[in-house]
Design a protein around this motif. Sequence first.
Motif, PDB file in Angstrom:
ATOM      1  N   ARG A 127      26.648  12.215  19.629  1.00  0.00           N
ATOM      2  CA  ARG A 127      26.853  13.287  18.640  1.00  0.00           C
ATOM      3  C   ARG A 127      25.656  13.215  17.973  1.00  0.00           C
ATOM      4  N   ASP A 128      25.303  14.181  17.196  1.00  0.00           N
ATOM      5  CA  ASP A 128      24.123  14.185  16.290  1.00  0.00           C
ATOM      6  C   ASP A 128      23.031  13.661  16.823  1.00  0.00           C
ATOM      7  N   ALA A 129      22.439  14.328  18.130  1.00  0.00           N
ATOM      8  CA  ALA A 129      21.372  13.491  18.891  1.00  0.00           C
ATOM      9  C   ALA A 129      20.055  14.299  18.366  1.00  0.00           C
ATOM     10  N   VAL A 130      19.000  13.565  18.591  1.00  0.00           N
ATOM     11  CA  VAL A 130      17.742  14.315  18.041  1.00  0.00           C
ATOM     12  C   VAL A 130      16.799  14.006  19.266  1.00  0.00           C
ATOM     13  N   ARG A 131      15.713  14.940  19.264  1.00  0.00           N
ATOM     14  CA  ARG A 131      14.913  14.886  20.274  1.00  0.00           C
ATOM     15  C   ARG A 131      13.435  14.418  19.691  1.00  0.00           C
ATOM     16  N   VAL A 132      13.106  13.231  19.742  1.00  0.00           N
ATOM     17  CA  VAL A 132      11.856  12.399  19.035  1.00  0.00           C
ATOM     18  C   VAL A 132      10.603  12.558  19.682  1.00  0.00           C
ATOM     19  N   ARG A 133       9.430  13.156  18.963  1.00  0.00           N
ATOM     20  CA  ARG A 133       8.125  13.160  19.513  1.00  0.00           C
ATOM     21  C   ARG A 133       7.277  12.025  18.921  1.00  0.00           C
ATOM     22  N   GLU A 134       7.331  11.534  17.751  1.00  0.00           N
ATOM     23  CA  GLU A 134       6.638  10.476  17.200  1.00  0.00           C
ATOM     24  C   GLU A 134       7.342   9.662  16.185  1.00  0.00           C
ATOM     25  N   ILE A 135       7.002   8.437  16.059  1.00  0.00           N
ATOM     26  CA  ILE A 135       7.938   7.682  15.009  1.00  0.00           C
ATOM     27  C   ILE A 135       6.607   6.626  14.578  1.00  0.00           C
ATOM     28  N   ALA A 136       6.886   6.475  13.173  1.00  0.00           N
ATOM     29  CA  ALA A 136       5.716   5.649  12.296  1.00  0.00           C
ATOM     30  C   ALA A 136       4.581   5.962  12.773  1.00  0.00           C
ATOM     31  N   GLY A 137       4.120   7.353  13.192  1.00  0.00           N
ATOM     32  CA  GLY A 137       2.690   7.543  13.541  1.00  0.00           C
ATOM     33  C   GLY A 137       2.384   7.302  14.832  1.00  0.00           C
TER      34      GLY A 137
END
Length: 272
Positions: A127-137
């Motif tokens: 639920r409420d998933a996200v597709r992440v490209r970048e984290i903390a730069g």
Amino acid sequence: MIRAGALLAAVVFGGAAAAAAPETSLAPPARPSADAGIAAALAPAPDLRPASRPQSDQRLAAAARPADLSLLAPGASLHPSARPDSLAGQVLFKRRQRRKGSVCGDIDIQGDSVGHVSGTLPGCGARDAVRVREIAGVRLSQASLMTCNTARALKTWINREVETAFGRRNKVVSLRVAAHYACRPRNNRPGARISEHGKARAIDISGFTLASGETITVLKGWQNRKTRKKLTKIWRAACGPFGTVLGPEADRHHRDHFHLDIARHRGGTYCR
């Protein structure tokens, strides 16, 4: 006879004293009247305002310096000029863009909201998933599907150890993602429990790309004496932010990557 001598002496000394008397009086001068004191007190005071301070040679040189710094005379001041409004506007614009592209309520987590993910096997999905490209730069080699709790754990891990593991002058700029969400059983064994990958709560990292362009892989780096110590620190730092941390020494399935998931165990974090 005696009287006549005394009288003569008195006359002589009296005349000498009269001859030596001062021409001016020795009495103190008269004290000025009260009216004169009041007039002096009421007299206008001289102008006590400070004179304007002359500008320093450095400021004058800074104001007159040419656009080309190579034309500056030796010893001229390099006093910085005021930041142009356009630069401040660019900074604010970039920040607005990053906030617009952020997920999980964190500007440091860049990606897209996906929402509900349904799986093809019982127990899969999120639920409420996200597709992440970048984290903390730090970029991900591929956009990865995960929950926000997984993304936050990844951010903590990156900030704690990963980014500067190979030196502050050669920071990690990208993570090589071997696997993220996949609806499958553990280690792809039929009949096994659903993997944390199938719940979007796990990610596998197989390498670290540095600012210099070099990529340190888990497979080769773990066998190299120079990089193994640093990879070991990275692996150990994941214990805590993540509930399960598996590396090359866990089993043959993980010899070329770090498996990280946020599952919680009764005995605490499981690191192997």
